[in-house]
Motif scaffolding. Structure first.
Motif, PDB file in Angstrom:
ATOM      1  N   ALA A  56       0.835  -1.204   0.000  1.00 28.27           N
ATOM      2  CA  ALA A  56       0.000   0.000   0.000  1.00 28.27           C
ATOM      3  C   ALA A  56       0.871   1.255   0.000  1.00 28.27           C
ATOM      4  CB  ALA A  56      -0.930  -0.006   1.208  1.00 28.27           C
ATOM      5  N   GLY A  57       1.914   1.259   0.841  1.00 28.61           N
ATOM      6  CA  GLY A  57       2.801   2.419   0.912  1.00 28.61           C
ATOM      7  C   GLY A  57       3.545   2.668  -0.381  1.00 28.61           C
ATOM      8  N   GLY A  58       4.082   1.602  -0.985  1.00 24.13           N
ATOM      9  CA  GLY A  58       4.855   1.754  -2.222  1.00 24.13           C
ATOM     10  C   GLY A  58       4.003   2.143  -3.407  1.00 24.13           C
ATOM     11  N   SER A  59       2.821   1.528  -3.563  1.00 23.25           N
ATOM     12  CA  SER A  59       1.993   1.808  -4.738  1.00 23.25           C
ATOM     13  C   SER A  59       1.317   3.177  -4.655  1.00 23.25           C
ATOM     14  CB  SER A  59       0.938   0.711  -4.912  1.00 23.25           C
ATOM     15  OG  SER A  59       0.076   0.659  -3.797  1.00 23.25           O
ATOM     16  N   LYS A  60       1.011   3.649  -3.425  1.00 17.14           N
ATOM     17  CA  LYS A  60       0.315   4.931  -3.274  1.00 17.14           C
ATOM     18  C   LYS A  60       1.266   6.119  -3.142  1.00 17.14           C
ATOM     19  CE  LYS A  60      -4.006   3.288  -1.228  1.00 17.14           C
ATOM     20  NZ  LYS A  60      -4.944   3.386  -0.092  1.00 17.14           N
ATOM     21  N   PHE A  61       2.422   5.886  -2.512  1.00 19.49           N
ATOM     22  CA  PHE A  61       3.308   7.019  -2.199  1.00 19.49           C
ATOM     23  C   PHE A  61       4.732   6.833  -2.738  1.00 19.49           C
ATOM     24  CE2 PHE A  61       0.111   6.630   1.195  1.00 19.49           C
ATOM     25  CZ  PHE A  61      -0.560   7.834   1.008  1.00 19.49           C
ATOM     26  N   GLY A  62       4.927   5.857  -3.596  1.00 19.54           N
ATOM     27  CA  GLY A  62       6.249   5.656  -4.181  1.00 19.54           C
ATOM     28  C   GLY A  62       7.296   5.279  -3.146  1.00 19.54           C
ATOM     29  N   TYR A  63       8.473   5.898  -3.256  1.00 23.44           N
ATOM     30  CA  TYR A  63       9.576   5.566  -2.347  1.00 23.44           C
ATOM     31  C   TYR A  63       9.562   6.414  -1.070  1.00 23.44           C
ATOM     32  CZ  TYR A  63      11.356   3.693  -6.785  1.00 23.44           C
ATOM     33  OH  TYR A  63      11.494   3.014  -7.949  1.00 23.44           O
ATOM     34  N   THR A  64       8.565   7.290  -0.924  1.00 23.64           N
ATOM     35  CA  THR A  64       8.630   8.311   0.129  1.00 23.64           C
ATOM     36  C   THR A  64       8.465   7.769   1.546  1.00 23.64           C
ATOM     37  OG1 THR A  64       6.261   8.785  -0.113  1.00 23.64           O
ATOM     38  CG2 THR A  64       7.797  10.119  -1.421  1.00 23.64           C
ATOM     39  N   GLU A 194      16.502   7.504  -6.844  1.00 19.95           N
ATOM     40  CA  GLU A 194      15.182   7.855  -6.305  1.00 19.95           C
ATOM     41  C   GLU A 194      14.903   7.087  -5.010  1.00 19.95           C
ATOM     42  OE1 GLU A 194      12.013   7.621  -9.085  1.00 19.95           O
ATOM     43  OE2 GLU A 194      13.045   8.788 -10.624  1.00 19.95           O
ATOM     44  N   VAL A 195      15.362   5.847  -4.958  1.00 18.21           N
ATOM     45  CA  VAL A 195      15.191   5.041  -3.741  1.00 18.21           C
ATOM     46  C   VAL A 195      15.910   5.726  -2.581  1.00 18.21           C
ATOM     47  CG1 VAL A 195      15.737   2.852  -2.613  1.00 18.21           C
ATOM     48  CG2 VAL A 195      14.873   2.857  -4.962  1.00 18.21           C
ATOM     49  N   ALA A 196      17.110   6.229  -2.847  1.00 21.88           N
ATOM     50  CA  ALA A 196      17.904   6.880  -1.796  1.00 21.88           C
ATOM     51  C   ALA A 196      17.192   8.108  -1.244  1.00 21.88           C
ATOM     52  CB  ALA A 196      19.275   7.270  -2.340  1.00 21.88           C
ATOM     53  N   LEU A 270       8.310  -2.737  -0.668  1.00 25.34           N
ATOM     54  CA  LEU A 270       7.902  -1.356  -0.907  1.00 25.34           C
ATOM     55  C   LEU A 270       8.515  -0.819  -2.201  1.00 25.34           C
ATOM     56  CD1 LEU A 270       7.418   1.334   1.778  1.00 25.34           C
ATOM     57  CD2 LEU A 270       8.628   1.939  -0.315  1.00 25.34           C
ATOM     58  N   VAL A 271       9.791  -1.084  -2.400  1.00 23.63           N
ATOM     59  CA  VAL A 271      10.469  -0.618  -3.623  1.00 23.63           C
ATOM     60  C   VAL A 271       9.868  -1.287  -4.854  1.00 23.63           C
ATOM     61  CG1 VAL A 271      12.667  -0.677  -4.885  1.00 23.63           C
ATOM     62  CG2 VAL A 271      12.624   0.012  -2.480  1.00 23.63           C
ATOM     63  N   LEU A 272       9.559  -2.585  -4.730  1.00 22.82           N
ATOM     64  CA  LEU A 272       8.940  -3.320  -5.845  1.00 22.82           C
ATOM     65  C   LEU A 272       7.602  -2.682  -6.205  1.00 22.82           C
ATOM     66  CD1 LEU A 272       9.165  -5.963  -7.603  1.00 22.82           C
ATOM     67  CD2 LEU A 272       7.729  -7.037  -5.873  1.00 22.82           C
ATOM     68  N   ALA A 273       6.782  -2.399  -5.186  1.00 24.68           N
ATOM     69  CA  ALA A 273       5.469  -1.788  -5.433  1.00 24.68           C
ATOM     70  C   ALA A 273       5.622  -0.395  -6.037  1.00 24.68           C
ATOM     71  CB  ALA A 273       4.678  -1.717  -4.126  1.00 24.68           C
ATOM     72  N   ALA A 274       6.585   0.382  -5.522  1.00 24.44           N
ATOM     73  CA  ALA A 274       6.802   1.735  -6.038  1.00 24.44           C
ATOM     74  C   ALA A 274       7.281   1.707  -7.488  1.00 24.44           C
ATOM     75  CB  ALA A 274       7.818   2.461  -5.161  1.00 24.44           C
ATOM     76  N   THR A 275       8.191   0.793  -7.807  1.00 27.67           N
ATOM     77  CA  THR A 275       8.784   0.712  -9.152  1.00 27.67           C
ATOM     78  C   THR A 275       7.767   0.203 -10.173  1.00 27.67           C
ATOM     79  OG1 THR A 275      10.925   0.245  -8.144  1.00 27.67           O
ATOM     80  CG2 THR A 275      10.693  -0.233 -10.495  1.00 27.67           C
ATOM     81  N   VAL A 276       7.086  -0.883  -9.800  1.00 29.00           N
ATOM     82  CA  VAL A 276       6.212  -1.570 -10.761  1.00 29.00           C
ATOM     83  C   VAL A 276       4.858  -0.877 -10.899  1.00 29.00           C
ATOM     84  CG1 VAL A 276       5.040  -3.753 -11.238  1.00 29.00           C
ATOM     85  CG2 VAL A 276       7.360  -3.774 -10.351  1.00 29.00           C
ATOM     86  N   PHE A 277       4.353  -0.285  -9.813  1.00 22.94           N
ATOM     87  CA  PHE A 277       2.996   0.274  -9.843  1.00 22.94           C
ATOM     88  C   PHE A 277       2.974   1.811  -9.796  1.00 22.94           C
ATOM     89  CE2 PHE A 277       2.466  -3.913  -7.615  1.00 22.94           C
ATOM     90  CZ  PHE A 277       2.093  -4.588  -8.752  1.00 22.94           C
TER      91      PHE A 277
END
Length: 626
Positions: A56-64, A194-196, A270-277
């Motif tokens: 939920a965190g990665g897909s909605k808010f990216g890496y933040t 961006e992850v950093a 989280l990174v996977l969700a942010a990157t892929v979604f």
């Protein structure tokens, strides 16, 4: 009643079961003997509840929100270290220490809160495993949830194998999860720059705060603090200052490695969700099933299978450690030990029932929302576990030279303050809607709950400081005994012997004679179980009844020739009930009965006499294995 054997496995039986003091263990082998407890703990840091919040965190808010994960992990490292310190130095788990420190009423509330936390955690494991099963097999979620009750018996099997084998099993499952996400990350190829940037803290919106609280609750879980303080006691250590210092050092290494591995897994999700979604405009993908469905298009057909297998492994490993924590809490707070499979079944049913209700009433689409809510519940419980823990490890009277230093105290209290503040802020945000549109009853109930919550929190903070003047009484593992009073040796005047008219009779008679004196009267009991006897009872006169009467007369006459007083009774129909009835009618003061070692299916087929009889009688029962 006399009880001569005990086959259940209680958690206390594994305390100090791994010896680290043997002289043969040096260097790396010495370190290895301490490794293990933190890996069981780390399982809780990468369970399906973490998956839901991280996705939920990665897909909605990216890496933040990566900084929230890092902050949670640093909190966990400190708090789990304090938990291990309590167990190593004082030989107490957190539940036992609470029982020593707080009044009974407060302890009961803390116990209920701890059980709610375990139920919430197990709810996440149930839903996660069910979703994993559905993703692999296509089975409806309701059936997947129902199937998870079968793993009730896994813990019992693992505990019988021993602590080391249990740890090896859990570490294997953890490795499956870690390797799975390493493969997924390699497929995803995230932008490391961006992850950093995600590691830089920033203000959170209300929705981001709710997810962040879920991440914290999924990472720093209250039951893990109870569990760690008990698991470190499975290592037998040298109780000198040097030995304790060494144990603390090696457990610190164990905790650091295990929890950093857990951080890697959570960050990978989280990174996977942010990157892929999130990066592809699919920020709506906040559910595990939705993530699985969209993965093939981005990462290839192998990715979703790896994803589902890792999810099942995470759920299965977490369910084992959750049950262990439940045993610790029940034994520590209530001094109550139950059969592990009974404890497991109770915990699992408490999780399955709300899961099934939500799925049946609201549909499968709400399963992930329930997952995140379960992690928020865990986070709300945190203060009630952390605050007592800080008090205990700060106390110089009980911890001696191993009480924590000022810097660690400040860090620990700061963590507790941050967690309590974030939880209160989140509760106020969520409750504001009720106060705007809710009924008077809802507002009153919420206000009362808030006051009780705040009062209890303040009480557990202040009470140990106010109570320092009083001398602490150690918890009682057994009743006090200062002297042994004069023993009264029982005289058995009437001993009943339950005979089955087999080759075992001689052994039973011999044991019975060994319990009696010259004046003892022996009453022989046999239950006729022919079809006619079951139907007609004492009116039966079939061949078996007549032969049984002949055998009974023979035994009675034999005992009389040996100079003993004896009589015999035949019973009919229900074996257990008849033995109990005859024994009570003749006022016997002891029963001798044979145990054939039937278990499981044989008990069901042949009937389980011994347990039924011994629970019905108030006199000593001598059980002879034949």
């Amino acid at each position: 009643m006399t009880n001569f054997s005990h086959t259940d496995t209680s958690l206390s039986e594994v305390h100090q079961s791994i010896d680290t003091t043997t002289g043969k263990k040096t260097g790396f082998r010495k370190i290895l003997s301490f490794l293990g407890p933190a890996y069981l703990i780390s399982v809780g840091y990468m369970d399906p509840g973490n998956w839901a919040t991280d996705l939920a965190g990665g897909s909605k808010f990216g890496y933040t929100l990566i900084w929230v994960l890092l902050m949670s992990n640093l909190m966990a490292l400190l708090l789990q270290g304090l938990s291990a310190r309590l167990g190593i130095v004082r030989g107490r788990d957190l539940a036992q220490a609470n029982r020593e420190a707080y009044p009974k009423a407060v302890n009961f509330i803390l116990y209920i809160f701890a059980e709610i936390a375990i139920a919430a955690c197990d709810l996440a494991e149930v839903l996660g495993m069910a979703i994993g099963i559905q993703l692999l097999t296509g089975l409806p979620l309701v059936w997947g949830v129902s199937i998870t009750v079968l793993d009730t018996f896994l813990l019992l099997f693992l505990q019988r194998l021993g602590m080391r084998k249990m740890e090896a099993f859990i570490i294997t499952l953890v490795a499956i999860v870690a390797i799975s996400f390493l493969i997924e990350i390699i497929f995803a190829k995230p932008d490391l720059g961006e992850v950093a940037l995600g590691f830089i803290p920033h203000a959170l919106s209300d929705e981001a705060l709710y997810i962040a609280i879920g991440i914290i609750g999924a990472t720093v879980m209250p039951h893990n603090l109870y569990l760690h303080s008990a698991l470190v006691q499975t290592r037998k250590i040298d109780r000198t200052d040097a030995g304790i210092k060494q144990a603390l050092k090696f457990n610190r290494i164990d905790t650091t490695i295990a929890l950093n591995l857990a951080f890697f897994v959570n960050a990978a999700i989280l990174v996977l969700a942010a990157t892929v979604f999130f990066k592809t405009g699919n920020s709506h993908v906040a559910e595990i099933k939705e993530a699985h469905r969209l993965l093939p298009g981005f990462l290839g057909n192998l990715a979703p299978k790896i994803f589902a297998i890792a999810l099942i492994a995470a759920g299965q490993s977490s369910t084992v450690t959750g049950t262990l924590a439940g045993q610790i809490i029940m034994e520590g707070y209530l001094s109550l030990r139950v059969n592990p499979w009974v404890r497991r079944l109770i915990t699992r049913l408490l999780a399955i029932i709300p899961a099934l209700l939500v799925i049946i009433i609201y549909g499968e689409d709400n399963a992930d929302g329930l997952l995140i809510f379960s992690q928020v519940i865990l986070s709300i419980q945190l203060g009630f576990a952390i605050i007592p823990l800080i008090h205990f490890v700060s106390d110089k009277k009980t911890m001696g030279n191993f009480s924590i230093n000022t810097i660690t105290k400040i860090a620990a209290w700061a963590i507790a303050a941050i967690l309590v503040f974030l939880n209160l802020k989140m509760i106020i945000n969520e409750a504001s809607g009720v106060f705007l549109t809710g009924s008077l009853i809802a507002k009153s109930a919420l206000s009362l709950a808030g006051l009780l919550f705040t009062f209890l929190l303040l009480y557990i903070i202040i009470f140990p400081w106010l109570d320092k003047r009083k001398k602490k009484a150690s918890i009682q593992m057994h009743a006090d005994i200062n002297t042994i009073k004069e023993l009264v040796i029982p005289q058995f005047n009437r001993i009943a012997i339950a005979l089955d008219f087999s080759e075992n009779d001689e052994k039973l008679l011999a044991f019975a004679l060994g319990q009696g004196k010259q004046q003892t009267r022996y009453v022989l009991v046999h239950i006729v179980e022919s079809a006619s006897a079951k139907l007609l009872g004492k009116e039966s006169d079939d061949y078996e009844t007549r032969k049984d009467q002949e055998r009974m007369d023979f035994y009675v006459d034999y005992l009389k020739t040996l100079g003993h007083s004896a009589e015999g009774y035949l019973g009919f129909r229900n074996r257990s009930k008849e033995i109990v009835r005859i024994v009570k009618d003749i006022n016997a003061d002891m029963l001798v009965v044979g145990a054939h070692g039937h278990t499981g299916l044989k008990d069901f087929i042949y009937g389980e006499t011994v347990n039924t009889v011994r629970h019905e009688l108030k006199i000593p029962v001598l059980i002879v294995n034949v």
